[in-house]
Design an enzyme around this catalytic site. Sequence first.
Site, PDB file in Angstrom:
ATOM      1  NE  ARG A 134      -3.940  -2.022   2.165  1.00  0.00           N
ATOM      2  CZ  ARG A 134      -3.726  -3.095   2.915  1.00  0.00           C
ATOM      3  NH1 ARG A 134      -2.697  -3.121   3.730  1.00  0.00           N
ATOM      4  NH2 ARG A 134      -4.533  -4.120   2.867  1.00  0.00           N
ATOM      5  CE  LYS A 156      -0.346  14.371 -13.750  1.00  0.00           C
ATOM      6  NZ  LYS A 156      -0.683  14.944 -15.069  1.00  0.00           N
ATOM      7  CD  GLU A 198       7.684  16.840 -22.445  1.00  0.00           C
ATOM      8  OE1 GLU A 198       7.045  17.728 -21.860  1.00  0.00           O
ATOM      9  OE2 GLU A 198       7.208  15.732 -22.746  1.00  0.00           O
ATOM     10  CE  LYS A 253       5.786  17.795 -13.369  1.00  0.00           C
ATOM     11  NZ  LYS A 253       5.846  16.565 -14.112  1.00  0.00           N
ATOM     12  CD  GLU A 263      -3.662  17.089 -14.833  1.00  0.00           C
ATOM     13  OE1 GLU A 263      -2.477  16.741 -14.746  1.00  0.00           O
ATOM     14  OE2 GLU A 263      -4.367  16.826 -15.801  1.00  0.00           O
ATOM     15  NE  ARG A 267      -6.181  25.422  -9.775  1.00  0.00           N
ATOM     16  CZ  ARG A 267      -5.042  25.685  -9.156  1.00  0.00           C
ATOM     17  NH1 ARG A 267      -4.761  25.090  -8.002  1.00  0.00           N
ATOM     18  NH2 ARG A 267      -4.189  26.544  -9.659  1.00  0.00           N
ATOM     19  CG  ASN A 277      -1.730  17.562 -19.253  1.00  0.00           C
ATOM     20  OD1 ASN A 277      -0.761  16.869 -18.976  1.00  0.00           O
ATOM     21  ND2 ASN A 277      -2.807  17.626 -18.483  1.00  0.00           N
ATOM     22  CG  HIS A 280       1.078  16.229 -23.130  1.00  0.00           C
ATOM     23  ND1 HIS A 280       1.932  17.308 -23.042  1.00  0.00           N
ATOM     24  CD2 HIS A 280       1.739  15.204 -22.549  1.00  0.00           C
ATOM     25  CE1 HIS A 280       3.045  16.936 -22.435  1.00  0.00           C
ATOM     26  NE2 HIS A 280       2.953  15.660 -22.130  1.00  0.00           N
ATOM     27  CG  HIS A 284      -0.955  11.757 -24.993  1.00  0.00           C
ATOM     28  ND1 HIS A 284      -1.602  12.111 -23.829  1.00  0.00           N
ATOM     29  CD2 HIS A 284       0.300  11.426 -24.639  1.00  0.00           C
ATOM     30  CE1 HIS A 284      -0.760  12.001 -22.816  1.00  0.00           C
ATOM     31  NE2 HIS A 284       0.401  11.595 -23.280  1.00  0.00           N
ATOM     32  CG  HIS A 297       6.354  11.394 -23.999  1.00  0.00           C
ATOM     33  ND1 HIS A 297       4.987  11.318 -24.147  1.00  0.00           N
ATOM     34  CD2 HIS A 297       6.569  12.385 -23.096  1.00  0.00           C
ATOM     35  CE1 HIS A 297       4.409  12.206 -23.370  1.00  0.00           C
ATOM     36  NE2 HIS A 297       5.342  12.868 -22.715  1.00  0.00           N
TER      37      HIS A 297
HETATM   38  P1  NAD Z   1      12.897   6.333 -21.520  1.00  0.00           P
HETATM   39  O1  NAD Z   1      12.732   6.151 -20.080  1.00  0.00           O
HETATM   40  O2  NAD Z   1      12.358   5.289 -22.423  1.00  0.00           O
HETATM   41  O3  NAD Z   1      14.451   6.544 -21.824  1.00  0.00           O
HETATM   42  C1  NAD Z   1      14.864   6.720 -23.155  1.00  0.00           C
HETATM   43  C2  NAD Z   1      16.033   5.800 -23.514  1.00  0.00           C
HETATM   44  O4  NAD Z   1      17.225   6.308 -22.917  1.00  0.00           O
HETATM   45  C3  NAD Z   1      15.888   4.382 -23.011  1.00  0.00           C
HETATM   46  O5  NAD Z   1      16.369   3.494 -23.976  1.00  0.00           O
HETATM   47  C4  NAD Z   1      16.794   4.349 -21.779  1.00  0.00           C
HETATM   48  O6  NAD Z   1      17.282   3.066 -21.476  1.00  0.00           O
HETATM   49  C5  NAD Z   1      17.904   5.266 -22.216  1.00  0.00           C
HETATM   50  N1  NAD Z   1      18.670   5.939 -21.164  1.00  0.00           N
HETATM   51  C6  NAD Z   1      18.211   6.428 -19.990  1.00  0.00           C
HETATM   52  N2  NAD Z   1      19.178   7.117 -19.378  1.00  0.00           N
HETATM   53  C7  NAD Z   1      20.279   7.035 -20.148  1.00  0.00           C
HETATM   54  C8  NAD Z   1      21.591   7.559 -20.062  1.00  0.00           C
HETATM   55  N3  NAD Z   1      21.941   8.373 -19.065  1.00  0.00           N
HETATM   56  N4  NAD Z   1      22.474   7.264 -21.033  1.00  0.00           N
HETATM   57  C9  NAD Z   1      22.100   6.485 -22.105  1.00  0.00           C
HETATM   58  N5  NAD Z   1      20.872   5.993 -22.263  1.00  0.00           N
HETATM   59  C10 NAD Z   1      19.968   6.270 -21.298  1.00  0.00           C
HETATM   60  O7  NAD Z   1      12.239   7.714 -22.013  1.00  0.00           O
HETATM   61  P2  NAD Z   1      12.047   9.145 -21.305  1.00  0.00           P
HETATM   62  O8  NAD Z   1      11.943  10.108 -22.411  1.00  0.00           O
HETATM   63  O9  NAD Z   1      13.034   9.369 -20.223  1.00  0.00           O
HETATM   64  O10 NAD Z   1      10.630   9.014 -20.581  1.00  0.00           O
HETATM   65  C11 NAD Z   1       9.450   8.874 -21.330  1.00  0.00           C
HETATM   66  C12 NAD Z   1       8.366   8.366 -20.390  1.00  0.00           C
HETATM   67  O11 NAD Z   1       8.145   9.342 -19.383  1.00  0.00           O
HETATM   68  C13 NAD Z   1       7.041   8.126 -21.070  1.00  0.00           C
HETATM   69  O12 NAD Z   1       6.549   6.867 -20.655  1.00  0.00           O
HETATM   70  C14 NAD Z   1       6.146   9.239 -20.544  1.00  0.00           C
HETATM   71  O13 NAD Z   1       4.802   8.859 -20.468  1.00  0.00           O
HETATM   72  C15 NAD Z   1       6.742   9.456 -19.179  1.00  0.00           C
HETATM   73  N6  NAD Z   1       6.474  10.792 -18.606  1.00  0.00           N
HETATM   74  C16 NAD Z   1       5.971  10.836 -17.361  1.00  0.00           C
HETATM   75  C17 NAD Z   1       5.733  12.065 -16.758  1.00  0.00           C
HETATM   76  C18 NAD Z   1       5.257  12.113 -15.345  1.00  0.00           C
HETATM   77  O14 NAD Z   1       4.920  13.204 -14.873  1.00  0.00           O
HETATM   78  N7  NAD Z   1       5.229  11.017 -14.633  1.00  0.00           N
HETATM   79  C19 NAD Z   1       6.014  13.258 -17.452  1.00  0.00           C
HETATM   80  C20 NAD Z   1       6.530  13.174 -18.738  1.00  0.00           C
HETATM   81  C21 NAD Z   1       6.768  11.926 -19.318  1.00  0.00           C
HETATM   82  N1  GLY Z   2       3.842  15.955 -17.092  1.00  0.00           N
HETATM   83  C1  GLY Z   2       2.583  16.500 -16.651  1.00  0.00           C
HETATM   84  C2  GLY Z   2       2.429  16.508 -15.178  1.00  0.00           C
HETATM   85  O1  GLY Z   2       3.289  16.059 -14.461  1.00  0.00           O
HETATM   86  O2  GLY Z   2       1.418  16.929 -14.691  1.00  0.00           O
END
Ligand code: NAD
Ligand code: GLY
Length: 396
Positions: A134, A156, A198, A253, A263, A267, A277, A280, A284, A297
């Site tokens: 939990r 998130k 971003e 942020k 969120e 609002r 977003n 997005h 998306h 992404h």
């Molecule tokens: P990712 O996590 O897939 O990483 C991209 C690639 O880089 C992968 O192949 C990874 O293994 C590699 N990598 C990571 N660090 C490295 C390093 N230092 N050196 C070499 N390679 C490295 O992609 P991302 O762009 O980091 O994240 C995208 C994800 O984040 C999506 O799933 C998206 O939905 C999510 N996201 C979440 C939020 C949130 O608020 N939670 C916000 C924005 C995006």
């Molecule tokens: N990336 C959008 C949020 O964290 O709300």
Amino acid sequence: MRVVKTTEATINVSFNQVSDSYDILIGAENLLENTLGEFCRARVSSQTKKICIISNPKVFRLYGEKTQKSLENAGFTVAHWLMKDGERYKNFATTEKALAFLSAQNLTRDDAIVALGGGVVGDLAGFASAIYLRGIRFFQVPTTLLAQIDSSVGGKTGVNSDFGKNLIGAFHQPRGVLIDLETLKTLPRRELAAGFYEIVKHAALADRNFFAQTQGFLQKFPLQNFKQNFARRSGEEFLSELQKLISANVAFKAQIVAGDERETTVRNDSNSRKILNFGHTVGHALEKVTNYKMLKHGEAVGFGLLAAAQISNSLGKLPKHELDLFNEVLLSVGKLPVLAKISLDEIIAAFAHDKKASVNSFKWILLEKLGRAAIVDDREIPRQLVRDSIRTALKI
Ligand code: NAD
Ligand code: GLY
């Protein structure tokens, strides 16, 4: 390894409701190696014995040993579990495997998880932390630019499912975030660009100074020289500017999240978490119509930002000279991939299933001007204007 004395920045996210505040440490003094263990030790209880690192093989090969040693030096027993690399593994099946590992390791509610990797690892490890027993503590150690400036902050967490992307999840804030800029040395250029799109998003939402800072950084340190900049004579200035840019993103942020942690659906003001977003809706949709395979992404968001900015201008909001500046800075990150064989109708159909859609409609996050978001109901925007704007912005 060369040690560059860049001032560290600590940004605090404080909530007056639901969750506790936490620190985000950003720096370039090999934080992973020298600081992580003590950073975690100071943020757990005296009962905490064990830490499980969740990562993937690529990142663990690069940074696993340093991470593990730093945690062990701070007195933790350390285990690690590696998920397969890629967005398609950010799902329930992988989460179940992670939970089984945590259970087999007898991780207790006093123990903790470290998410070492990009947004995929961070989202999944955060979600596993939110539901294991939990909810247990976790730390974000983001190693992509996108994860450092966005996904590691704000709580998130979640996974993809047949219903759509990120639709299953939980708000679960980390106990702390540690950003070691040195990890960006090994990040492929396309992943760096995805993070920079971003950054432009945050800067355009935040204020003119932040936007100018982003524009200046991209002019002075073009992405094609990113890796060399770590090694050059000018490296100290580069690291210092990079650290300031990442700090500005995280501070922005953190401020938005602290004001609207979950969120709030009702609002619609220009400081609500919904504004994050921006880009997005189309982003998306593009990820969906390309089966999450063709675009990173951040790249999909890059296209979505161009479309949202164009709609803003066509609606008489964002002035033309600001639209031009926005497009120029966004595209100075680098060329976006070519969108071959994607039809406008497919993209528009995909909006209907956007997770931000309410029963009848959804909101567009637009720009009133650089530095000020506007949230507009889809029903208030003529269909043809949306179609024309997307066609113009995406050149499809
Ligand atoms: P990712 O996590 O897939 O990483 C991209 C690639 O880089 C992968 O192949 C990874 O293994 C590699 N990598 C990571 N660090 C490295 C390093 N230092 N050196 C070499 N390679 C490295 O992609 P991302 O762009 O980091 O994240 C995208 C994800 O984040 C999506 O799933 C998206 O939905 C999510 N996201 C979440 C939020 C949130 O608020 N939670 C916000 C924005 C995006
Ligand atoms: N990336 C959008 C949020 O964290 O709300």
